[in-house]
Design an enzyme around this catalytic site. Sequence first.
Site, PDB file in Angstrom:
ATOM      1  N   SER A 251       0.834  -1.193   0.000  1.00  0.00           N
ATOM      2  CA  SER A 251       0.000   0.000   0.000  1.00  0.00           C
ATOM      3  C   SER A 251       0.866   1.239   0.000  1.00  0.00           C
ATOM      4  O   SER A 251       1.984   1.238   0.507  1.00  0.00           O
ATOM      5  CB  SER A 251      -0.873   0.018   1.247  1.00  0.00           C
ATOM      6  OG  SER A 251      -0.028   0.114   2.383  1.00  0.00           O
ATOM      7  N   LYS A 252       0.316   2.286  -0.579  1.00  0.00           N
ATOM      8  CA  LYS A 252       1.134   3.493  -0.733  1.00  0.00           C
ATOM      9  C   LYS A 252       1.408   4.176   0.588  1.00  0.00           C
ATOM     10  O   LYS A 252       2.283   5.018   0.687  1.00  0.00           O
ATOM     11  CB  LYS A 252       0.520   4.452  -1.749  1.00  0.00           C
ATOM     12  CG  LYS A 252      -0.898   4.828  -1.502  1.00  0.00           C
ATOM     13  CD  LYS A 252      -1.392   5.611  -2.700  1.00  0.00           C
ATOM     14  CE  LYS A 252      -2.911   5.654  -2.706  1.00  0.00           C
ATOM     15  NZ  LYS A 252      -3.456   6.028  -3.968  1.00  0.00           N
ATOM     16  N   ARG A 253       0.671   3.826   1.611  1.00  0.00           N
ATOM     17  CA  ARG A 253       0.967   4.414   2.920  1.00  0.00           C
ATOM     18  C   ARG A 253       2.262   3.853   3.492  1.00  0.00           C
ATOM     19  O   ARG A 253       2.911   4.469   4.313  1.00  0.00           O
ATOM     20  CB  ARG A 253      -0.185   4.143   3.899  1.00  0.00           C
ATOM     21  CG  ARG A 253      -1.199   5.279   3.907  1.00  0.00           C
ATOM     22  CD  ARG A 253      -2.245   5.048   4.960  1.00  0.00           C
ATOM     23  NE  ARG A 253      -1.680   5.030   6.301  1.00  0.00           N
ATOM     24  CZ  ARG A 253      -2.258   4.423   7.330  1.00  0.00           C
ATOM     25  NH1 ARG A 253      -3.387   3.761   7.161  1.00  0.00           N
ATOM     26  NH2 ARG A 253      -1.712   4.476   8.523  1.00  0.00           N
TER      27      ARG A 253
END
Length: 505
Positions: A251-253
């Site tokens: 995930s981009k987080r």
Amino acid sequence: MEVRTRIAPSPTGDPHVGTAYQALFDWVWAKKNGGSFVLRIEDTDQARSTQHSEKAILDSLEWLGLNWDEGPGVGGPYGPYRQSERLHIYREHSGALLEKGAAYRCFCTKERLGSMRDSRRSGAGSGYDRLCRDIPAAESERRARAGEPFVIRMKAPLEGDCVFTDLLRGEIRKAWETVDDQVILKTDGFPTYHLAVVVDDHLMRISHIIRGEEWINSVPKHIHLFNAFGWEPPVFCHLPLLRNADHSKLSKRKNPTSITYFKQAGFLPEALLNYLGMMGWSMPGDEKFSREEMMRDFRLEDITLGGPVFDAAKLRWLNARYIREDYTPERLLPVLENWGLNRGHILDVLRISQTRLETLADWGALTSFFFSDSVPIDPALLDMKGCSAAEVQEVLQQAVWLIEGMYEISSQSMEEMFRDMSAKLGLKLRDLTRPFYVAISGSRASTPLFDSMALLGSDMCRMRLRRAIEVLGPVTAAAQEAAEVRFAALFGRAEPEGGETDTGT
Ligand code: GLU
């Protein structure tokens, strides 16, 4: 049978490394077998698809050298290769399913579906309650002709099991009664993913569907459609999902995921490809291998399902090997120029930095952040008048989300964004932007913020803002959720629709 593989991205966001990962395996398998690799743009979700995203995906695949034999820009015998240009085909095919009794018109209103979902949320079961499934054909015809809006749903079998084979997992069995009567054609005449993917994979003569594991739950719906049309399904091979270090879905987080970012951060396409080739598959011998070497040794059945971790540090290590081992300084120079050290880019940077140069030698320190990946950040400088660190984190996060909703950023759009934030948050523009200077450039005394952000571009800005959030400490899941709610209230961004979304699996 000719081996034909495809990659079918939806142009609804940044070009994702997961797309490149799938594309690589599809490409290698097709080429190894002397077959064709097809690119199809799945843009049936009109609300979320953008041309900007489509272009970014095509550019990224090209940058990686994953050239397609058929698809947008190239053409081919089974085109068009953009689903929005194939609507008549889906309409025809959904009509055929209606006639066969394998699908039905559903006249349920949004309100009814909404209250059905609400009551189901508290109780058992999910999906549509099949109210319209048994409307007699003549009545259905009459209501449609009278102009009553409807969608078309597949009539999933109610008894027995759906059985299919995944090349890596063997036989998979699912009770038909758990398969929803999925919408296949929406009120606006657009197909959903499920109909379009089946029709296109068949008409485009795809022999192997090699794609991410997240689609495996959709296969029974697709099997029903293949059966209803009387078509032979292709071979299914679901690749393991790429994971963060904590084994959650990439995930981009927690990780950079946009290919545009990797390009800007100075990774070489051959190193990124090589790294993606190591996800779920291992080359006998050296970890550094070319695509041609991969083709020679690759077998689909050797893919392992262990959940490959996408480790940015390992990718850096591999990239360093390419820089060290494959280039002389003379060969690396043009690569560096092409990346960012070219006249055009340097001139752009000069335009916004000239007035801050006292000597020519100030150039280095003042502008180095334009030629960097991350910048060193002193957390003490990330302060905002009267705000706690958690509040600064939230404001940085809001900017990340706002930028994510824009396709391209310009100096003007950044100014508008910050003015809007300043009004909504009740903060002076000067106070609000203070930590942003530091997050973006590493320093309070840098080139003008809006111009600098526009030059760095959306991907790099978001990455730096995320890193600044990290520097300020961990954000709890509860704080993140509360921030999302406040964001939606302040900036009026609608929650993604539940239920009848295009690709709901
Ligand atoms: N359009 C889907 C996506 O964006 C494709 C899924 C598939 O490969 O069937 O990933």
